[in-house]
Design a protein around this motif. Sequence first.
Motif, PDB file in Angstrom:
ATOM      1  N   SER A  18      35.398  41.352  44.493  1.00 38.40           N
ATOM      2  CA  SER A  18      35.262  40.387  43.685  1.00 38.40           C
ATOM      3  C   SER A  18      33.977  40.950  42.363  1.00 38.40           C
ATOM      4  O   SER A  18      34.255  39.808  41.198  1.00 38.40           O
ATOM      5  N   SER A  19      33.757  41.785  43.060  1.00 41.54           N
ATOM      6  CA  SER A  19      32.248  42.170  42.087  1.00 41.54           C
ATOM      7  C   SER A  19      33.708  43.086  41.145  1.00 41.54           C
ATOM      8  O   SER A  19      32.827  43.535  40.071  1.00 41.54           O
ATOM      9  N   ILE A  20      34.056  43.272  41.556  1.00 44.61           N
ATOM     10  CA  ILE A  20      35.105  44.646  40.970  1.00 44.61           C
ATOM     11  C   ILE A  20      35.967  44.038  39.411  1.00 44.61           C
ATOM     12  O   ILE A  20      36.372  43.965  38.370  1.00 44.61           O
ATOM     13  N   VAL A  21      36.547  42.607  40.434  1.00 46.20           N
ATOM     14  CA  VAL A  21      36.834  41.450  38.871  1.00 46.20           C
ATOM     15  C   VAL A  21      36.227  41.185  37.660  1.00 46.20           C
ATOM     16  O   VAL A  21      36.454  39.940  37.034  1.00 46.20           O
ATOM     17  N   GLU A  22      35.042  40.990  37.956  1.00 46.59           N
ATOM     18  CA  GLU A  22      33.925  40.239  36.918  1.00 46.59           C
ATOM     19  C   GLU A  22      34.098  40.666  35.811  1.00 46.59           C
ATOM     20  O   GLU A  22      34.550  38.907  34.832  1.00 46.59           O
ATOM     21  N   PRO A  23      34.482  41.296  35.390  1.00 47.21           N
ATOM     22  CA  PRO A  23      34.997  41.774  33.890  1.00 47.21           C
ATOM     23  C   PRO A  23      36.056  40.865  33.371  1.00 47.21           C
ATOM     24  O   PRO A  23      35.953  40.192  32.047  1.00 47.21           O
ATOM     25  N   LEU A  24      37.000  40.520  34.140  1.00 46.24           N
ATOM     26  CA  LEU A  24      38.130  39.463  34.021  1.00 46.24           C
ATOM     27  C   LEU A  24      37.435  37.817  33.421  1.00 46.24           C
ATOM     28  O   LEU A  24      38.391  37.179  33.135  1.00 46.24           O
ATOM     29  N   ASP A  34      25.584  36.310  63.206  1.00 47.84           N
ATOM     30  CA  ASP A  34      25.051  35.438  63.426  1.00 47.84           C
ATOM     31  C   ASP A  34      24.509  34.361  63.320  1.00 47.84           C
ATOM     32  O   ASP A  34      25.681  34.015  64.275  1.00 47.84           O
ATOM     33  N   PRO A  35      22.801  33.521  64.048  1.00 45.20           N
ATOM     34  CA  PRO A  35      22.865  32.719  64.469  1.00 45.20           C
ATOM     35  C   PRO A  35      23.485  31.087  63.489  1.00 45.20           C
ATOM     36  O   PRO A  35      24.022  30.236  64.223  1.00 45.20           O
ATOM     37  N   CYS A  36      23.729  31.455  62.154  1.00 38.56           N
ATOM     38  CA  CYS A  36      24.975  30.760  60.517  1.00 38.56           C
ATOM     39  C   CYS A  36      25.459  32.022  60.028  1.00 38.56           C
ATOM     40  O   CYS A  36      24.915  32.344  59.229  1.00 38.56           O
ATOM     41  N   ILE A  37      26.547  31.782  60.478  1.00 33.00           N
ATOM     42  CA  ILE A  37      27.512  32.683  59.859  1.00 33.00           C
ATOM     43  C   ILE A  37      27.378  31.363  58.583  1.00 33.00           C
ATOM     44  O   ILE A  37      28.046  32.906  57.509  1.00 33.00           O
ATOM     45  N   ALA A  38      27.276  30.472  58.123  1.00 32.11           N
ATOM     46  CA  ALA A  38      27.052  29.707  56.374  1.00 32.11           C
ATOM     47  C   ALA A  38      26.095  30.827  55.757  1.00 32.11           C
ATOM     48  O   ALA A  38      26.224  30.364  54.140  1.00 32.11           O
ATOM     49  N   ILE A  39      25.631  31.604  56.227  1.00 31.36           N
ATOM     50  CA  ILE A  39      24.196  31.963  55.984  1.00 31.36           C
ATOM     51  C   ILE A  39      25.091  33.411  55.076  1.00 31.36           C
ATOM     52  O   ILE A  39      25.199  33.220  53.345  1.00 31.36           O
ATOM     53  N   ARG A  40      25.563  34.211  55.105  1.00 28.32           N
ATOM     54  CA  ARG A  40      26.538  35.424  54.683  1.00 28.32           C
ATOM     55  C   ARG A  40      27.440  34.489  54.513  1.00 28.32           C
ATOM     56  O   ARG A  40      27.979  35.771  53.255  1.00 28.32           O
ATOM     57  N   GLY A  41      27.992  33.409  54.570  1.00 28.15           N
ATOM     58  CA  GLY A  41      29.185  33.149  54.230  1.00 28.15           C
ATOM     59  C   GLY A  41      28.811  32.668  53.210  1.00 28.15           C
ATOM     60  O   GLY A  41      30.378  32.636  51.732  1.00 28.15           O
ATOM     61  N   SER A  42      28.505  32.263  52.605  1.00 28.51           N
ATOM     62  CA  SER A  42      28.222  31.616  51.584  1.00 28.51           C
ATOM     63  C   SER A  42      27.974  32.940  49.993  1.00 28.51           C
ATOM     64  O   SER A  42      28.914  32.675  49.239  1.00 28.51           O
ATOM     65  N   VAL A  43      27.767  33.722  50.815  1.00 32.55           N
ATOM     66  CA  VAL A  43      27.940  35.401  49.447  1.00 32.55           C
ATOM     67  C   VAL A  43      30.052  35.217  49.498  1.00 32.55           C
ATOM     68  O   VAL A  43      30.952  35.421  48.448  1.00 32.55           O
ATOM     69  N   VAL A  44      30.128  35.281  51.104  1.00 35.39           N
ATOM     70  CA  VAL A  44      31.970  35.361  50.571  1.00 35.39           C
ATOM     71  C   VAL A  44      32.969  34.168  49.575  1.00 35.39           C
ATOM     72  O   VAL A  44      33.216  34.670  49.441  1.00 35.39           O
ATOM     73  N   CYS A  45      32.003  33.081  49.758  1.00 34.37           N
ATOM     74  CA  CYS A  45      32.661  31.099  49.255  1.00 34.37           C
ATOM     75  C   CYS A  45      32.477  32.270  48.214  1.00 34.37           C
ATOM     76  O   CYS A  45      33.768  31.793  47.191  1.00 34.37           O
ATOM     77  N   GLU A  46      32.036  32.468  47.552  1.00 34.10           N
ATOM     78  CA  GLU A  46      31.253  32.773  46.031  1.00 34.10           C
ATOM     79  C   GLU A  46      32.416  34.021  45.441  1.00 34.10           C
ATOM     80  O   GLU A  46      32.969  34.111  44.358  1.00 34.10           O
ATOM     81  N   ALA A  47      32.694  34.140  46.913  1.00 34.76           N
ATOM     82  CA  ALA A  47      33.708  36.286  46.073  1.00 34.76           C
ATOM     83  C   ALA A  47      34.973  35.333  45.950  1.00 34.76           C
ATOM     84  O   ALA A  47      35.773  35.656  44.926  1.00 34.76           O
ATOM     85  N   MET A  48      35.183  34.695  46.550  1.00 38.41           N
ATOM     86  CA  MET A  48      37.042  34.122  47.400  1.00 38.41           C
ATOM     87  C   MET A  48      36.442  32.916  45.891  1.00 38.41           C
ATOM     88  O   MET A  48      37.545  32.983  45.190  1.00 38.41           O
ATOM     89  N   MET A  49      36.195  31.912  45.054  1.00 43.76           N
ATOM     90  CA  MET A  49      36.564  31.300  43.873  1.00 43.76           C
ATOM     91  C   MET A  49      36.287  32.707  43.000  1.00 43.76           C
ATOM     92  O   MET A  49      36.884  32.038  41.647  1.00 43.76           O
ATOM     93  N   LYS A  50      35.206  33.776  42.810  1.00 42.13           N
ATOM     94  CA  LYS A  50      36.004  34.895  42.127  1.00 42.13           C
ATOM     95  C   LYS A  50      36.776  34.896  41.668  1.00 42.13           C
ATOM     96  O   LYS A  50      37.767  35.063  41.076  1.00 42.13           O
ATOM     97  N   LEU A  51      37.521  35.674  42.424  1.00 36.44           N
ATOM     98  CA  LEU A  51      39.094  36.158  42.549  1.00 36.44           C
ATOM     99  C   LEU A  51      39.860  34.513  42.631  1.00 36.44           C
ATOM    100  O   LEU A  51      40.929  35.239  42.103  1.00 36.44           O
ATOM    101  N   VAL A  52      40.200  33.523  42.874  1.00 41.78           N
ATOM    102  CA  VAL A  52      40.775  32.082  42.308  1.00 41.78           C
ATOM    103  C   VAL A  52      41.355  32.565  41.488  1.00 41.78           C
ATOM    104  O   VAL A  52      41.995  32.312  40.587  1.00 41.78           O
ATOM    105  N   LEU A  53      39.803  32.115  40.621  1.00 44.92           N
ATOM    106  CA  LEU A  53      39.856  32.045  38.886  1.00 44.92           C
ATOM    107  C   LEU A  53      40.031  33.476  38.423  1.00 44.92           C
ATOM    108  O   LEU A  53      40.775  32.921  36.872  1.00 44.92           O
ATOM    109  N   ALA A  54      39.672  34.758  39.124  1.00 45.83           N
ATOM    110  CA  ALA A  54      40.295  35.494  38.160  1.00 45.83           C
ATOM    111  C   ALA A  54      41.525  35.881  38.055  1.00 45.83           C
ATOM    112  O   ALA A  54      42.125  36.033  37.340  1.00 45.83           O
ATOM    113  N   ASP A  55      42.499  34.993  39.076  1.00 49.85           N
ATOM    114  CA  ASP A  55      44.228  35.255  39.393  1.00 49.85           C
ATOM    115  C   ASP A  55      44.460  34.305  38.831  1.00 49.85           C
ATOM    116  O   ASP A  55      45.650  34.130  37.529  1.00 49.85           O
TER     117      ASP A  55
END
Length: 345
Positions: free
Chosen positions: A136-142, A316-337
């Motif tokens: 997701s960080s690689i495709v950000e220029p799109l 992780d005691p709560c996977i949503a914490i680091r999961g928030s970074v992954v959710c952001e990444a997946m949104m970027k990949l969908v939008l770049a597509d």
Amino acid sequence: MNTFGYALRLTTFGESHGEYMGGVLDGLPSNLEIDTDKINQAIKRRSGGRNKYVTPRSESDICEIISGVFEGKTTGAPLAFIIKNTHQRSQDYSNLKDTFRPSHSDYTYFHKYGNVDYRGGGRASARETLVRVIASSIVEPLLCGISVESGVLSIGEIEGERIDFEYAKQSEIFSLDQEREWEQKREIKQVCESKDSIGGVVLVRARGELLGLGEPLYYKLDGEIARAMMGINGVKAVEIGEGINASKLRGSEYNDMMGKNGFLSNHSGGILAGVANGEEILAKIHFKPTPSIALPQKTLDKEGKERILEIKGRHDPCIAIRGSVVCEAMMKLVLADMMLLRSRR
């Protein structure tokens, strides 16, 4: 099925306790600048070992691009990258060799494939999401003219009332509400002390030049966002806009009416008929509690015998914490597509 996307395709490979994780991005246009600082920032945000609210497993996580780049720019060829796993502790999983962990992939993978990599979940480990974050960080220029942000809305029953994405960036748990953060942290601390875990909800927002992104019927923008988020480890539900609350409303309450200055509300979450309407896209992603807990649990072994299991390891005691970074990444990949699909017309 290890490939995601249509015009922009990401294929991931590797296991949690294997030698490498990696990915191949295919469909990238040529001459995109590769920003190594941005890649490293993305890796750091997702990393474990940062504080007491995430897994203590800490990896150096150095991304090595091995193809598709020349003189700092993409060539248009497939871009491949690898990350070496350096901090595995496979011995923590020795007692799991013949036993199925409750609510893990062990049971289903064993019956689907006839074998299972019990070391940290193997291919089913959330370690794989590192590849998505780097991609997701690689495709950000799109995504010129589009911003994507994320944060933790709730931990268990403790839901934030104020939404502050800027504060979430500096919060140890990416909390969106500074006033409720201490309660959320206290809840995480309590579940850790009781050898348990807890679920949470992540909020992702996209804003900017979104109008027209998305395809009709079978490649709808909201459909692909939901599919991408549901493909993240531990996600059990996705809401867009009003989400489940829409089923409780009347049309007169839900419909986004329009005036000369645009939409008067955004109950649809920025998407109509699978296409972005220009308003901000809002998605809530619900994570289950981390299934790896140290409390005694009833389960079965591969011979069908009942066992009592206490899971060791670093989780992780709560996977949503680091999961928030992954959710952001997946949104970027969908939008770049979707951006690349639109540019073909």
